[in-house]
Design an enzyme around this catalytic site. Sequence first.
Site, PDB file in Angstrom:
ATOM      1  N   ASP A  17       5.782   4.885   5.060  1.00 40.49           N
ATOM      2  CA  ASP A  17       6.617   3.955   5.823  1.00 40.49           C
ATOM      3  C   ASP A  17       6.666   2.560   5.175  1.00 40.49           C
ATOM      4  O   ASP A  17       7.288   1.650   5.711  1.00 40.49           O
ATOM      5  CB  ASP A  17       6.169   3.872   7.295  1.00 40.49           C
ATOM      6  CG  ASP A  17       4.768   3.319   7.463  1.00 40.49           C
ATOM      7  OD1 ASP A  17       3.874   3.680   6.670  1.00 40.49           O
ATOM      8  OD2 ASP A  17       4.558   2.511   8.389  1.00 40.49           O
ATOM      9  N   HIS A  18       6.020   2.423   4.021  1.00 42.22           N
ATOM     10  CA  HIS A  18       6.092   1.160   3.269  1.00 42.22           C
ATOM     11  C   HIS A  18       6.741   1.329   1.897  1.00 42.22           C
ATOM     12  O   HIS A  18       7.210   0.353   1.314  1.00 42.22           O
ATOM     13  CB  HIS A  18       4.688   0.546   3.122  1.00 42.22           C
ATOM     14  CG  HIS A  18       4.132   0.082   4.435  1.00 42.22           C
ATOM     15  ND1 HIS A  18       4.015  -1.238   4.784  1.00 42.22           N
ATOM     16  CD2 HIS A  18       3.705   0.792   5.512  1.00 42.22           C
ATOM     17  CE1 HIS A  18       3.539  -1.332   6.012  1.00 42.22           C
ATOM     18  NE2 HIS A  18       3.334  -0.109   6.477  1.00 42.22           N
ATOM     19  N   HIS A  62       0.841  -1.203   0.000  1.00 43.98           N
ATOM     20  CA  HIS A  62       0.000   0.000   0.000  1.00 43.98           C
ATOM     21  C   HIS A  62       0.873   1.247   0.000  1.00 43.98           C
ATOM     22  O   HIS A  62       2.094   1.156   0.139  1.00 43.98           O
ATOM     23  CB  HIS A  62      -1.012  -0.010   1.151  1.00 43.98           C
ATOM     24  CG  HIS A  62      -0.429   0.104   2.524  1.00 43.98           C
ATOM     25  ND1 HIS A  62       0.391  -0.844   3.086  1.00 43.98           N
ATOM     26  CD2 HIS A  62      -0.564   1.078   3.468  1.00 43.98           C
ATOM     27  CE1 HIS A  62       0.729  -0.466   4.306  1.00 43.98           C
ATOM     28  NE2 HIS A  62       0.172   0.697   4.563  1.00 43.98           N
ATOM     29  N   ASP A 108      -0.366  -3.636   6.279  1.00 42.82           N
ATOM     30  CA  ASP A 108      -1.025  -3.126   7.483  1.00 42.82           C
ATOM     31  C   ASP A 108      -2.499  -3.532   7.550  1.00 42.82           C
ATOM     32  O   ASP A 108      -3.296  -2.867   8.211  1.00 42.82           O
ATOM     33  CB  ASP A 108      -0.926  -1.592   7.537  1.00 42.82           C
ATOM     34  CG  ASP A 108       0.496  -1.121   7.804  1.00 42.82           C
ATOM     35  OD1 ASP A 108       1.375  -1.967   8.061  1.00 42.82           O
ATOM     36  OD2 ASP A 108       0.710   0.107   7.754  1.00 42.82           O
ATOM     37  N   HIS A 136      -7.641  -0.592   5.488  1.00 43.92           N
ATOM     38  CA  HIS A 136      -6.580   0.308   5.992  1.00 43.92           C
ATOM     39  C   HIS A 136      -6.396   1.432   4.975  1.00 43.92           C
ATOM     40  O   HIS A 136      -6.395   2.615   5.324  1.00 43.92           O
ATOM     41  CB  HIS A 136      -5.314  -0.496   6.201  1.00 43.92           C
ATOM     42  CG  HIS A 136      -4.128   0.304   6.663  1.00 43.92           C
ATOM     43  ND1 HIS A 136      -4.073   0.912   7.896  1.00 43.92           N
ATOM     44  CD2 HIS A 136      -2.950   0.593   6.053  1.00 43.92           C
ATOM     45  CE1 HIS A 136      -2.908   1.542   8.009  1.00 43.92           C
ATOM     46  NE2 HIS A 136      -2.215   1.369   6.904  1.00 43.92           N
ATOM     47  N   HIS A 179       1.414   3.959   1.869  1.00 38.98           N
ATOM     48  CA  HIS A 179       1.920   4.758   2.988  1.00 38.98           C
ATOM     49  C   HIS A 179       3.448   4.892   2.934  1.00 38.98           C
ATOM     50  O   HIS A 179       4.155   3.930   2.619  1.00 38.98           O
ATOM     51  CB  HIS A 179       1.468   4.160   4.324  1.00 38.98           C
ATOM     52  CG  HIS A 179       0.026   4.442   4.620  1.00 38.98           C
ATOM     53  ND1 HIS A 179      -0.727   3.669   5.469  1.00 38.98           N
ATOM     54  CD2 HIS A 179      -0.802   5.412   4.152  1.00 38.98           C
ATOM     55  CE1 HIS A 179      -1.963   4.164   5.534  1.00 38.98           C
ATOM     56  NE2 HIS A 179      -2.034   5.212   4.734  1.00 38.98           N
ATOM     57  N   HIS A 199       4.225  -4.522  10.846  1.00 35.11           N
ATOM     58  CA  HIS A 199       4.681  -3.870  12.082  1.00 35.11           C
ATOM     59  C   HIS A 199       4.783  -4.866  13.238  1.00 35.11           C
ATOM     60  O   HIS A 199       4.033  -5.838  13.299  1.00 35.11           O
ATOM     61  CB  HIS A 199       3.699  -2.765  12.520  1.00 35.11           C
ATOM     62  CG  HIS A 199       3.705  -1.555  11.638  1.00 35.11           C
ATOM     63  ND1 HIS A 199       4.495  -0.462  11.873  1.00 35.11           N
ATOM     64  CD2 HIS A 199       2.985  -1.286  10.523  1.00 35.11           C
ATOM     65  CE1 HIS A 199       4.268   0.457  10.935  1.00 35.11           C
ATOM     66  NE2 HIS A 199       3.357  -0.015  10.099  1.00 35.11           N
TER      67      HIS A 199
HETATM   68 ZN   LIG Z   1      -0.129   1.777   6.423  1.00 38.94          ZN
END
Ligand SMILES: [Zn+2]
Length: 267
Positions: free
Chosen positions: A64-65, A60, A140, A123, A62, A178
């Site tokens: 942080d990915h 996805h 996530d 998400h 985001h 995570h």
């Molecule tokens: Zn995420």
Amino acid sequence: MSNQPIAVRPVGAFTDNYVWLIEAPRRPGAVVAVDPGEAGPVQAELDRSGHSLAGILLTHHHPDHIGGVRELLDRASAPRASIPVIGPDDPRIPVLTRTARDGERCELPDLGLGFDILHVPGHTLSHIAFWGHGALFCGDTLFSAGCGRMFEGTPVQMTASLNRLRSLPQETKVYCGHEYTAANLRFALTVEPENRAALEYQESVAQLRARDTPSLPSRMSLEIRVNPFLRCDVPAVRAAASARAGRALEEAADVFGVLRAWKDQFR
Ligand SMILES: [Zn+2]
């Protein structure tokens, strides 16, 4: 091809993200990175192991990915064009070389890897999961003993997504984005204080985390026993959610919605 076992190892990023490195069965020394939000730790692991980056899978959009993708490609030894970057069709992910849609097979034949693509909105709306080789890379959407926050989807969508993941083979290894397991279990045991499997899992996770060892991957068979978000049809979970809501909840999506909002407030 999808049944061949794969070697997977975690690279910690930021405070609690995992980037998963999958060793390519057909090309020794090559790895595929899942959700490299940060390049530095991944590059350090590549340098340490002598492995080279041969592909990137993204669940996805985001940061942080996906945040480390460009730098990893810039620093890769292989020509950039030879490294596929595969993820959901979403303009917020500008780095893709190939999009992956629900129901498709994502094959990397020269690496000996192949995954089924599952669209799992909730998400985020375009979130996908990769399933193959007995492993699930779910970003996530599903965490061990928990699930992602519902940033873009609805409880009905997220419930349907989690139900799809829950219906995968029980022995599936679950690689989440995570390390949230210990905190998730505190919530799970607030919902279901008598859940023995969750109590035992809490103890083993505490021991792992005390040694700074990842609690992941999990197993789907375990998640079905301990994860309240996969247990919205279980009477004890429905009762706890109904008590929280102050009304009798019948539908799994309503139970899910109450649990998710409860977890958002939980400290
Ligand atoms: Zn995420």
